[in-house]
Motif scaffolding. Sequence first.
Motif, PDB file in Angstrom:
ATOM      1  N   GLY A  52       0.835  -1.125   0.187  1.00  0.00           N
ATOM      2  CA  GLY A  52       0.124   0.078   0.009  1.00  0.00           C
ATOM      3  C   GLY A  52       0.797   1.235   0.088  1.00  0.00           C
ATOM      4  O   GLY A  52       0.538   2.314   0.390  1.00  0.00           O
ATOM      5  N   LEU A  53       2.117   1.355  -0.407  1.00  0.00           N
ATOM      6  CA  LEU A  53       2.640   2.470  -0.541  1.00  0.00           C
ATOM      7  C   LEU A  53       2.418   3.593  -1.269  1.00  0.00           C
ATOM      8  O   LEU A  53       2.252   4.727  -0.891  1.00  0.00           O
ATOM      9  N   ILE A  54       2.036   3.196  -2.499  1.00  0.00           N
ATOM     10  CA  ILE A  54       1.521   4.339  -3.301  1.00  0.00           C
ATOM     11  C   ILE A  54       0.221   4.829  -2.852  1.00  0.00           C
ATOM     12  O   ILE A  54      -0.266   6.189  -2.880  1.00  0.00           O
ATOM     13  N   THR A 112      -5.992  -1.180   3.279  1.00  0.00           N
ATOM     14  CA  THR A 112      -5.562  -1.105   4.295  1.00  0.00           C
ATOM     15  C   THR A 112      -4.436  -0.021   4.666  1.00  0.00           C
ATOM     16  O   THR A 112      -4.540   0.421   5.793  1.00  0.00           O
ATOM     17  N   SER A 113      -3.695   0.677   3.697  1.00  0.00           N
ATOM     18  CA  SER A 113      -2.811   1.841   3.861  1.00  0.00           C
ATOM     19  C   SER A 113      -3.688   2.831   4.255  1.00  0.00           C
ATOM     20  O   SER A 113      -3.383   3.829   5.242  1.00  0.00           O
ATOM     21  N   LEU A 116      -4.371   2.383   8.290  1.00  0.00           N
ATOM     22  CA  LEU A 116      -3.243   2.667   8.887  1.00  0.00           C
ATOM     23  C   LEU A 116      -2.935   4.136   9.159  1.00  0.00           C
ATOM     24  O   LEU A 116      -2.588   4.664  10.106  1.00  0.00           O
ATOM     25  N   VAL A 117      -2.973   4.930   7.859  1.00  0.00           N
ATOM     26  CA  VAL A 117      -2.887   6.258   8.156  1.00  0.00           C
ATOM     27  C   VAL A 117      -3.930   6.852   9.285  1.00  0.00           C
ATOM     28  O   VAL A 117      -3.784   7.646   9.908  1.00  0.00           O
ATOM     29  N   PHE A 118      -5.266   6.426   9.113  1.00  0.00           N
ATOM     30  CA  PHE A 118      -6.471   6.855   9.789  1.00  0.00           C
ATOM     31  C   PHE A 118      -6.173   6.593  11.370  1.00  0.00           C
ATOM     32  O   PHE A 118      -6.295   7.441  11.957  1.00  0.00           O
ATOM     33  N   PHE A 330       4.547   6.212   8.051  1.00  0.00           N
ATOM     34  CA  PHE A 330       4.008   4.910   7.685  1.00  0.00           C
ATOM     35  C   PHE A 330       4.494   4.561   6.424  1.00  0.00           C
ATOM     36  O   PHE A 330       4.438   3.255   5.942  1.00  0.00           O
ATOM     37  N   ALA A 331       4.537   5.408   5.269  1.00  0.00           N
ATOM     38  CA  ALA A 331       4.983   5.154   4.105  1.00  0.00           C
ATOM     39  C   ALA A 331       6.287   4.695   4.014  1.00  0.00           C
ATOM     40  O   ALA A 331       6.823   3.767   3.280  1.00  0.00           O
TER      41      ALA A 331
END
Length: 480
Positions: A52-54, A112-113, A116-118, A330-331
Amino acid sequence: MRDYRNSALRVLGMALTLAWAFCAAPPISANGTFWEGVSAGAQILIRLSAVGLIPCIVCILAPRLFDRKMLMWSILGAAVLWLAGWLGNMGVSASAPAPLLVILTFVNGTGTSFFLVFWGLALCRGDAERIERDFVLILVLVGLIVMVALGSPKAILDGVLAAIPVAVAASALMDGVVLPNDSLIRKGDGEVRGECEEAARVTLTPLVLSVAFSITIVSFVWCMFSLRHQELMVSKALLFGLGFMISGLAIWLFVKYSPSVGFVAAARWVLPVMACGLLFNGSEIPELLVAACLMLSVAHAAFEMILRMQVISFARKNQGDELLYVGWGFAAIMAGAFLGPSIYMVVTMTVAIDSLHLTLVVLAVLVGASSLLLLDVETRLGRSHSLNSYEKTSLSANDEIAATAGTAEAAQDITERYGLTNRECEILGMLLQGRSRPYIRDTLYVSISTVDTHVRHIYAKLGVHNKQELIDLAQQLGET
Protein backbone atom coordinates in the motif's frame (compact mmCIF):
# COMPACT_ATOMS: atom_id res chain seq x y z
CA MET A 1 -15.24 7.60 29.77
CA ARG A 2 -15.40 8.63 26.13
CA ASP A 3 -11.60 8.97 26.02
CA TYR A 4 -11.17 5.40 27.22
CA ARG A 5 -13.75 4.16 24.72
CA ASN A 6 -12.00 5.93 21.86
CA SER A 7 -8.63 4.63 23.03
CA ALA A 8 -10.01 1.07 23.03
CA LEU A 9 -11.43 1.55 19.53
CA ARG A 10 -8.08 2.82 18.24
CA VAL A 11 -6.20 -0.08 19.80
CA LEU A 12 -8.66 -2.54 18.29
CA GLY A 13 -8.66 -0.87 14.88
CA MET A 14 -4.89 -0.64 14.56
CA ALA A 15 -4.40 -4.17 15.90
CA LEU A 16 -6.90 -5.66 13.43
CA THR A 17 -5.33 -3.78 10.52
CA LEU A 18 -1.78 -4.88 11.39
CA ALA A 19 -2.86 -8.45 12.11
CA TRP A 20 -4.58 -8.62 8.75
CA ALA A 21 -1.44 -7.38 6.99
CA PHE A 22 0.73 -10.02 8.66
CA CYS A 23 -1.73 -12.87 8.07
CA ALA A 24 -2.78 -12.06 4.51
CA ALA A 25 0.34 -10.62 2.86
CA PRO A 26 1.31 -12.47 -0.36
CA PRO A 27 3.35 -15.50 0.72
CA ILE A 28 6.91 -15.97 -0.51
CA SER A 29 7.64 -19.48 -1.66
CA ALA A 30 10.85 -21.38 -0.98
CA ASN A 31 12.28 -20.36 -4.36
CA GLY A 32 11.80 -16.67 -3.60
CA THR A 33 8.55 -15.92 -5.41
CA PHE A 34 5.26 -14.48 -4.21
CA TRP A 35 3.17 -16.31 -6.81
CA GLU A 36 4.27 -19.44 -8.64
CA GLY A 37 4.62 -19.00 -12.39
CA VAL A 38 4.70 -15.19 -12.28
CA SER A 39 7.70 -13.29 -13.62
CA ALA A 40 10.13 -11.57 -11.29
CA GLY A 41 8.97 -8.11 -12.44
CA ALA A 42 5.35 -8.96 -11.72
CA GLN A 43 6.38 -10.38 -8.34
CA ILE A 44 7.88 -7.04 -7.34
CA LEU A 45 4.80 -5.14 -8.56
CA ILE A 46 2.53 -7.46 -6.56
CA ARG A 47 4.59 -6.86 -3.44
CA LEU A 48 4.55 -3.10 -4.03
CA SER A 49 0.77 -3.21 -4.44
CA ALA A 50 0.29 -5.32 -1.31
CA VAL A 51 2.10 -2.99 1.09
CA GLY A 52 0.00 0.00 0.00
CA LEU A 53 2.90 2.43 -0.49
CA ILE A 54 1.42 4.31 -3.45
CA PRO A 55 -2.07 4.68 -1.88
CA CYS A 56 -0.42 5.94 1.31
CA ILE A 57 1.32 8.68 -0.67
CA VAL A 58 -2.03 9.54 -2.29
CA CYS A 59 -3.51 9.94 1.20
CA ILE A 60 -0.75 12.43 2.04
CA LEU A 61 -1.47 14.43 -1.09
CA ALA A 62 -5.24 14.38 -0.51
CA PRO A 63 -5.80 15.65 3.06
CA ARG A 64 -9.48 16.25 2.30
CA LEU A 65 -9.98 12.50 2.70
CA PHE A 66 -9.65 13.06 6.45
CA ASP A 67 -11.76 16.20 6.65
CA ARG A 68 -14.99 15.94 8.64
CA LYS A 69 -17.10 16.39 5.49
CA MET A 70 -15.43 13.48 3.70
CA LEU A 71 -14.25 11.24 6.49
CA MET A 72 -17.26 8.94 6.75
CA TRP A 73 -17.33 8.38 2.99
CA SER A 74 -13.57 7.83 2.97
CA ILE A 75 -13.90 5.14 5.65
CA LEU A 76 -16.70 3.35 3.83
CA GLY A 77 -14.91 3.58 0.48
CA ALA A 78 -11.63 2.28 1.87
CA ALA A 79 -13.43 -0.65 3.54
CA VAL A 80 -15.18 -1.57 0.29
CA LEU A 81 -11.91 -1.47 -1.65
CA TRP A 82 -10.13 -3.48 1.02
CA LEU A 83 -12.80 -6.19 1.08
CA ALA A 84 -13.27 -6.25 -2.70
CA GLY A 85 -9.55 -6.64 -3.32
CA TRP A 86 -9.27 -9.48 -0.82
CA LEU A 87 -12.32 -11.34 -2.14
CA GLY A 88 -11.04 -10.88 -5.67
CA ASN A 89 -7.68 -12.33 -4.72
CA MET A 90 -9.39 -15.31 -3.12
CA GLY A 91 -11.42 -15.90 -6.29
CA VAL A 92 -8.53 -16.04 -8.73
CA SER A 93 -5.78 -18.61 -9.05
CA ALA A 94 -2.05 -18.10 -9.24
CA SER A 95 -2.30 -18.76 -13.01
CA ALA A 96 -4.41 -15.64 -13.50
CA PRO A 97 -2.89 -12.89 -15.68
CA ALA A 98 -0.24 -10.96 -13.80
CA PRO A 99 -1.90 -7.53 -14.43
CA LEU A 100 -5.09 -8.81 -12.76
CA LEU A 101 -3.15 -9.99 -9.72
CA VAL A 102 -1.43 -6.62 -9.47
CA ILE A 103 -4.72 -4.69 -9.76
CA LEU A 104 -6.53 -6.79 -7.16
CA THR A 105 -3.62 -6.55 -4.74
CA PHE A 106 -3.38 -2.80 -5.32
CA VAL A 107 -7.08 -2.33 -4.55
CA ASN A 108 -6.64 -4.42 -1.43
CA GLY A 109 -3.54 -2.47 -0.35
CA THR A 110 -5.41 0.81 -0.85
CA GLY A 111 -7.86 -0.04 1.91
CA THR A 112 -5.24 -1.21 4.41
CA SER A 113 -2.97 1.80 3.82
CA PHE A 114 -5.84 4.25 4.33
CA PHE A 115 -6.78 2.70 7.66
CA LEU A 116 -3.18 2.56 8.86
CA VAL A 117 -2.89 6.32 8.27
CA PHE A 118 -6.34 6.86 9.80
CA TRP A 119 -5.46 5.07 13.04
CA GLY A 120 -2.07 6.78 13.15
CA LEU A 121 -3.78 10.18 13.02
CA ALA A 122 -6.32 9.07 15.63
CA LEU A 123 -3.56 7.90 17.98
CA CYS A 124 -2.02 11.39 17.79
CA ARG A 125 -5.01 12.58 19.83
CA GLY A 126 -4.04 10.55 22.90
CA ASP A 127 -2.05 11.87 25.83
CA ALA A 128 1.56 10.95 26.43
CA GLU A 129 1.19 7.97 28.75
CA ARG A 130 -1.86 6.59 26.96
CA ILE A 131 -0.02 6.41 23.63
CA GLU A 132 2.74 4.27 25.11
CA ARG A 133 0.22 2.01 26.80
CA ASP A 134 -1.88 1.73 23.65
CA PHE A 135 1.06 0.57 21.54
CA VAL A 136 1.85 -2.18 24.03
CA LEU A 137 -1.79 -3.28 23.97
CA ILE A 138 -1.81 -3.21 20.17
CA LEU A 139 1.12 -5.60 20.01
CA VAL A 140 -0.41 -8.02 22.50
CA LEU A 141 -3.72 -7.97 20.63
CA VAL A 142 -1.99 -8.48 17.27
CA GLY A 143 -0.21 -11.49 18.74
CA LEU A 144 -3.48 -13.01 19.96
CA ILE A 145 -5.20 -12.47 16.60
CA VAL A 146 -2.25 -13.89 14.65
CA MET A 147 -2.03 -16.95 16.90
CA VAL A 148 -5.74 -17.69 16.52
CA ALA A 149 -5.83 -16.96 12.79
CA LEU A 150 -2.71 -18.85 11.76
CA GLY A 151 -3.63 -21.76 14.00
CA SER A 152 -7.07 -22.14 12.39
CA PRO A 153 -8.07 -24.14 9.28
CA LYS A 154 -7.86 -22.20 6.02
CA ALA A 155 -11.63 -21.78 5.73
CA ILE A 156 -11.81 -20.15 9.15
CA LEU A 157 -8.74 -18.02 8.43
CA ASP A 158 -10.28 -16.74 5.19
CA GLY A 159 -13.50 -15.93 7.02
CA VAL A 160 -11.63 -13.99 9.70
CA LEU A 161 -9.64 -12.06 7.10
CA ALA A 162 -12.81 -11.20 5.19
CA ALA A 163 -14.51 -9.97 8.39
CA ILE A 164 -11.63 -7.74 9.53
CA PRO A 165 -12.23 -4.89 7.01
CA VAL A 166 -15.83 -4.65 8.21
CA ALA A 167 -14.76 -4.64 11.87
CA VAL A 168 -12.09 -1.99 11.24
CA ALA A 169 -14.55 0.28 9.40
CA ALA A 170 -17.09 -0.12 12.21
CA SER A 171 -14.43 0.78 14.81
CA ALA A 172 -13.46 3.86 12.80
CA LEU A 173 -17.06 5.03 12.49
CA MET A 174 -17.62 4.55 16.22
CA ASP A 175 -14.48 6.49 17.13
CA GLY A 176 -15.20 9.92 18.54
CA VAL A 177 -12.97 11.67 15.99
CA VAL A 178 -15.68 11.09 13.39
CA LEU A 179 -18.55 12.58 15.44
CA PRO A 180 -20.02 15.05 14.79
CA ASN A 181 -18.04 18.08 13.60
CA ASP A 182 -14.44 17.08 14.07
CA SER A 183 -11.52 16.40 11.75
CA LEU A 184 -8.57 14.09 12.10
CA ILE A 185 -6.20 16.87 11.06
CA ARG A 186 -5.85 19.79 13.44
CA LYS A 187 -5.18 23.27 12.15
CA GLY A 188 -2.63 25.35 14.01
CA ASP A 189 -2.47 29.13 13.93
CA GLY A 190 -0.07 30.92 11.63
CA GLU A 191 2.77 31.15 14.14
CA VAL A 192 2.46 27.52 15.17
CA ARG A 193 2.26 26.32 11.55
CA GLY A 194 5.36 28.32 10.67
CA GLU A 195 7.27 26.61 13.46
CA CYS A 196 5.89 23.25 12.33
CA GLU A 197 6.98 23.77 8.74
CA GLU A 198 10.46 24.77 9.87
CA ALA A 199 10.71 21.65 12.05
CA ALA A 200 9.39 19.52 9.20
CA ARG A 201 12.18 20.63 6.89
CA VAL A 202 14.75 19.62 9.49
CA THR A 203 13.29 16.34 10.71
CA LEU A 204 11.09 14.78 8.04
CA THR A 205 13.77 13.60 5.62
CA PRO A 206 16.00 11.88 8.21
CA LEU A 207 12.88 10.43 9.81
CA VAL A 208 11.69 8.86 6.55
CA LEU A 209 15.11 7.59 5.49
CA SER A 210 15.97 6.07 8.86
CA VAL A 211 12.59 4.34 9.20
CA ALA A 212 12.74 2.92 5.66
CA PHE A 213 16.31 1.69 6.12
CA SER A 214 15.52 0.06 9.45
CA ILE A 215 12.43 -1.81 8.22
CA THR A 216 14.30 -2.92 5.10
CA ILE A 217 16.94 -4.59 7.26
CA VAL A 218 14.38 -6.18 9.56
CA SER A 219 12.21 -7.58 6.77
CA PHE A 220 15.25 -8.82 4.80
CA VAL A 221 16.52 -10.76 7.81
CA TRP A 222 13.07 -12.22 8.48
CA CYS A 223 12.92 -13.45 4.87
CA MET A 224 16.33 -15.10 5.29
CA PHE A 225 15.03 -17.12 8.21
CA SER A 226 11.44 -17.84 7.23
CA LEU A 227 12.21 -18.99 3.68
CA ARG A 228 14.94 -21.34 4.80
CA HIS A 229 12.70 -22.95 7.40
CA GLN A 230 9.35 -23.19 5.63
CA GLU A 231 8.47 -26.39 7.46
CA LEU A 232 9.18 -24.81 10.84
CA MET A 233 7.12 -21.74 9.96
CA VAL A 234 4.15 -23.92 9.00
CA SER A 235 4.31 -26.30 11.96
CA LYS A 236 5.19 -23.55 14.45
CA ALA A 237 2.97 -20.77 13.08
CA LEU A 238 1.94 -19.87 16.62
CA LEU A 239 5.53 -18.79 17.32
CA PHE A 240 5.03 -15.71 15.16
CA GLY A 241 1.99 -14.62 17.17
CA LEU A 242 3.75 -15.44 20.42
CA GLY A 243 6.62 -13.26 19.25
CA PHE A 244 4.24 -10.30 18.96
CA MET A 245 3.01 -10.81 22.50
CA ILE A 246 6.56 -11.05 23.86
CA SER A 247 7.49 -7.93 21.92
CA GLY A 248 4.67 -6.11 23.70
CA LEU A 249 6.31 -7.04 27.01
CA ALA A 250 9.69 -5.99 25.61
CA ILE A 251 8.38 -2.55 24.64
CA TRP A 252 6.75 -2.13 28.06
CA LEU A 253 10.08 -2.87 29.74
CA PHE A 254 11.87 -0.62 27.24
CA VAL A 255 9.54 2.30 27.89
CA LYS A 256 9.63 1.82 31.66
CA TYR A 257 13.35 1.33 32.21
CA SER A 258 15.07 3.16 29.34
CA PRO A 259 15.84 6.89 29.67
CA SER A 260 15.25 7.21 25.93
CA VAL A 261 12.70 5.52 23.67
CA GLY A 262 14.06 6.89 20.40
CA PHE A 263 15.58 5.19 17.36
CA VAL A 264 19.07 4.72 18.68
CA ALA A 265 18.04 3.29 22.03
CA ALA A 266 15.78 0.78 20.27
CA ALA A 267 18.40 -0.19 17.68
CA ARG A 268 20.97 -0.89 20.40
CA TRP A 269 18.96 -3.86 21.69
CA VAL A 270 16.81 -4.87 18.70
CA LEU A 271 19.62 -5.32 16.18
CA PRO A 272 21.79 -7.49 18.49
CA VAL A 273 18.73 -9.69 19.13
CA MET A 274 18.31 -10.06 15.38
CA ALA A 275 21.98 -10.93 14.99
CA CYS A 276 21.69 -13.66 17.64
CA GLY A 277 18.62 -15.07 15.94
CA LEU A 278 20.39 -15.07 12.59
CA LEU A 279 23.35 -16.94 14.06
CA PHE A 280 21.02 -19.87 14.75
CA ASN A 281 19.68 -19.78 11.19
CA GLY A 282 21.89 -22.62 10.04
CA SER A 283 21.45 -24.79 13.11
CA GLU A 284 20.02 -28.29 12.84
CA ILE A 285 18.92 -28.30 16.48
CA PRO A 286 15.12 -27.78 16.66
CA GLU A 287 15.27 -25.93 19.97
CA LEU A 288 17.74 -23.40 18.59
CA LEU A 289 15.55 -22.85 15.53
CA VAL A 290 12.54 -22.22 17.75
CA ALA A 291 14.61 -19.74 19.79
CA ALA A 292 15.76 -18.04 16.58
CA CYS A 293 12.17 -17.78 15.34
CA LEU A 294 11.09 -16.15 18.58
CA MET A 295 14.03 -13.73 18.67
CA LEU A 296 13.53 -12.61 15.07
CA SER A 297 9.76 -12.24 15.38
CA VAL A 298 10.14 -10.28 18.62
CA ALA A 299 12.77 -8.01 17.06
CA HIS A 300 10.69 -7.55 13.91
CA ALA A 301 7.46 -6.68 15.74
CA ALA A 302 9.08 -4.56 18.46
CA PHE A 303 11.21 -2.49 16.11
CA GLU A 304 8.34 -1.80 13.71
CA MET A 305 6.08 -0.75 16.57
CA ILE A 306 8.77 1.44 18.16
CA LEU A 307 9.22 3.17 14.81
CA ARG A 308 5.47 3.76 14.60
CA MET A 309 5.61 5.20 18.12
CA GLN A 310 8.37 7.54 17.05
CA VAL A 311 6.40 8.65 14.00
CA ILE A 312 3.44 9.47 16.25
CA SER A 313 5.81 11.40 18.51
CA PHE A 314 6.99 13.63 15.66
CA ALA A 315 3.42 14.12 14.48
CA ARG A 316 2.35 15.26 17.95
CA LYS A 317 5.32 17.59 18.09
CA ASN A 318 4.23 19.24 14.84
CA GLN A 319 0.52 19.77 15.35
CA GLY A 320 -1.05 20.96 12.12
CA ASP A 321 1.27 18.66 10.15
CA GLU A 322 0.12 15.32 11.58
CA LEU A 323 -0.78 13.94 8.16
CA LEU A 324 2.63 14.90 6.80
CA TYR A 325 4.48 13.03 9.55
CA VAL A 326 2.14 10.08 10.00
CA GLY A 327 1.72 9.67 6.25
CA TRP A 328 5.39 9.79 5.29
CA GLY A 329 6.48 7.89 8.39
CA PHE A 330 4.07 5.05 7.73
CA ALA A 331 4.92 5.19 4.02
CA ALA A 332 8.56 4.67 4.99
CA ILE A 333 7.56 1.54 6.93
CA MET A 334 5.65 0.30 3.88
CA ALA A 335 8.65 1.06 1.69
CA GLY A 336 10.89 -1.02 3.95
CA ALA A 337 8.36 -3.86 3.95
CA PHE A 338 8.50 -3.76 0.15
CA LEU A 339 12.24 -3.34 -0.24
CA GLY A 340 13.38 -6.02 2.22
CA PRO A 341 11.65 -9.03 0.61
CA SER A 342 12.13 -7.65 -2.90
CA ILE A 343 15.87 -7.21 -2.42
CA TYR A 344 16.05 -10.69 -0.94
CA MET A 345 14.24 -12.12 -3.95
CA VAL A 346 16.50 -10.29 -6.40
CA VAL A 347 19.66 -11.34 -4.52
CA THR A 348 18.72 -15.02 -4.34
CA MET A 349 17.63 -15.11 -7.98
CA THR A 350 20.52 -13.19 -9.55
CA VAL A 351 23.57 -13.53 -7.28
CA ALA A 352 25.41 -16.82 -6.80
CA ILE A 353 25.85 -16.63 -3.05
CA ASP A 354 25.28 -19.44 -0.56
CA SER A 355 23.27 -18.98 2.62
CA LEU A 356 26.38 -19.04 4.84
CA HIS A 357 28.10 -16.15 3.08
CA LEU A 358 24.84 -14.21 2.86
CA THR A 359 24.36 -14.69 6.59
CA LEU A 360 27.88 -13.42 7.29
CA VAL A 361 27.30 -10.34 5.13
CA VAL A 362 24.02 -9.52 6.87
CA LEU A 363 25.55 -10.10 10.30
CA ALA A 364 28.28 -7.59 9.43
CA VAL A 365 25.59 -5.09 8.43
CA LEU A 366 23.71 -5.67 11.69
CA VAL A 367 26.84 -5.22 13.79
CA GLY A 368 27.70 -2.01 11.94
CA ALA A 369 24.16 -0.71 12.13
CA SER A 370 24.00 -1.42 15.86
CA SER A 371 26.83 1.06 16.31
CA LEU A 372 26.07 3.66 13.66
CA LEU A 373 22.40 3.48 12.73
CA LEU A 374 20.59 6.77 13.26
CA LEU A 375 23.30 8.36 15.40
CA ASP A 376 23.25 11.43 13.18
CA VAL A 377 19.48 11.56 13.44
CA GLU A 378 19.60 11.51 17.24
CA THR A 379 22.18 14.30 17.24
CA ARG A 380 20.08 16.47 14.95
CA LEU A 381 16.74 15.84 16.56
CA GLY A 382 17.84 15.81 20.19
CA ARG A 383 15.99 14.38 23.11
CA SER A 384 13.26 16.98 22.75
CA HIS A 385 11.83 14.88 19.92
CA SER A 386 11.70 11.58 21.81
CA LEU A 387 8.31 9.97 22.34
CA ASN A 388 5.72 12.22 23.93
CA SER A 389 8.18 14.91 25.00
CA TYR A 390 5.90 17.49 23.43
CA GLU A 391 2.97 18.79 25.42
CA LYS A 392 0.95 21.55 23.84
CA THR A 393 0.22 24.66 25.86
CA SER A 394 -2.12 27.55 25.17
CA LEU A 395 0.02 30.00 27.10
CA SER A 396 1.98 32.70 25.34
CA ALA A 397 5.75 32.61 25.62
CA ASN A 398 5.86 35.31 28.30
CA ASP A 399 3.02 33.72 30.30
CA GLU A 400 4.71 30.34 30.12
CA ILE A 401 8.00 31.79 31.39
CA ALA A 402 6.15 33.46 34.26
CA ALA A 403 4.27 30.27 35.11
CA THR A 404 7.49 28.25 35.05
CA ALA A 405 9.20 30.75 37.33
CA GLY A 406 6.24 30.63 39.71
CA THR A 407 6.24 26.84 39.97
CA ALA A 408 10.02 26.80 40.39
CA GLU A 409 9.70 29.22 43.30
CA ALA A 410 6.93 27.12 44.85
CA ALA A 411 9.00 23.94 44.40
CA GLN A 412 12.00 25.56 46.04
CA ASP A 413 9.87 26.71 49.00
CA ILE A 414 8.45 23.19 49.47
CA THR A 415 11.94 21.70 49.16
CA GLU A 416 13.22 23.87 52.00
CA ARG A 417 10.20 23.11 54.20
CA TYR A 418 10.21 19.33 53.71
CA GLY A 419 13.86 18.56 52.99
CA LEU A 420 13.59 17.34 49.41
CA THR A 421 16.69 16.49 47.37
CA ASN A 422 17.75 18.55 44.35
CA ARG A 423 16.40 15.91 41.91
CA GLU A 424 13.12 15.73 43.80
CA CYS A 425 12.89 19.51 43.61
CA GLU A 426 13.30 19.37 39.82
CA ILE A 427 10.61 16.75 39.46
CA LEU A 428 8.32 18.57 41.90
CA GLY A 429 8.55 21.70 39.77
CA MET A 430 7.48 19.78 36.66
CA LEU A 431 4.66 18.06 38.53
CA LEU A 432 3.34 21.45 39.63
CA GLN A 433 3.39 22.52 35.97
CA GLY A 434 1.17 19.52 35.16
CA ARG A 435 3.86 17.68 33.20
CA SER A 436 3.45 13.97 32.49
CA ARG A 437 5.82 11.18 33.46
CA PRO A 438 7.07 10.74 29.85
CA TYR A 439 7.80 14.46 29.68
CA ILE A 440 9.83 14.30 32.91
CA ARG A 441 11.64 11.19 31.63
CA ASP A 442 12.63 12.86 28.38
CA THR A 443 13.59 16.17 30.00
CA LEU A 444 15.78 14.69 32.75
CA TYR A 445 16.92 11.66 30.69
CA VAL A 446 15.97 9.14 33.34
CA SER A 447 13.68 6.12 33.11
CA ILE A 448 10.02 6.26 34.06
CA SER A 449 10.81 3.75 36.79
CA THR A 450 13.22 6.28 38.29
CA VAL A 451 10.63 9.05 37.93
CA ASP A 452 8.08 6.90 39.75
CA THR A 453 10.54 6.28 42.60
CA HIS A 454 11.19 10.01 43.04
CA VAL A 455 7.46 10.78 42.90
CA ARG A 456 6.74 8.21 45.62
CA HIS A 457 9.44 9.78 47.80
CA ILE A 458 8.00 13.27 47.22
CA TYR A 459 4.49 12.13 48.11
CA ALA A 460 5.75 10.36 51.25
CA LYS A 461 7.70 13.39 52.47
CA LEU A 462 4.82 15.79 51.81
CA GLY A 463 2.12 13.44 53.11
CA VAL A 464 0.05 13.51 49.88
CA HIS A 465 -1.25 10.64 47.77
CA ASN A 466 -1.70 12.01 44.25
CA LYS A 467 -0.89 14.95 41.98
CA GLN A 468 -4.07 16.86 42.83
CA GLU A 469 -3.32 16.75 46.55
CA LEU A 470 0.22 17.91 45.75
CA ILE A 471 -1.08 20.91 43.79
CA ASP A 472 -3.58 21.73 46.54
CA LEU A 473 -0.78 21.65 49.13
CA ALA A 474 1.39 23.95 47.00
CA GLN A 475 -1.49 26.43 46.67
CA GLN A 476 -2.13 26.39 50.43
CA LEU A 477 1.53 27.03 51.18
CA GLY A 478 1.59 29.81 48.61
CA GLU A 479 -1.28 31.58 50.33
CA THR A 480 0.36 31.51 53.78
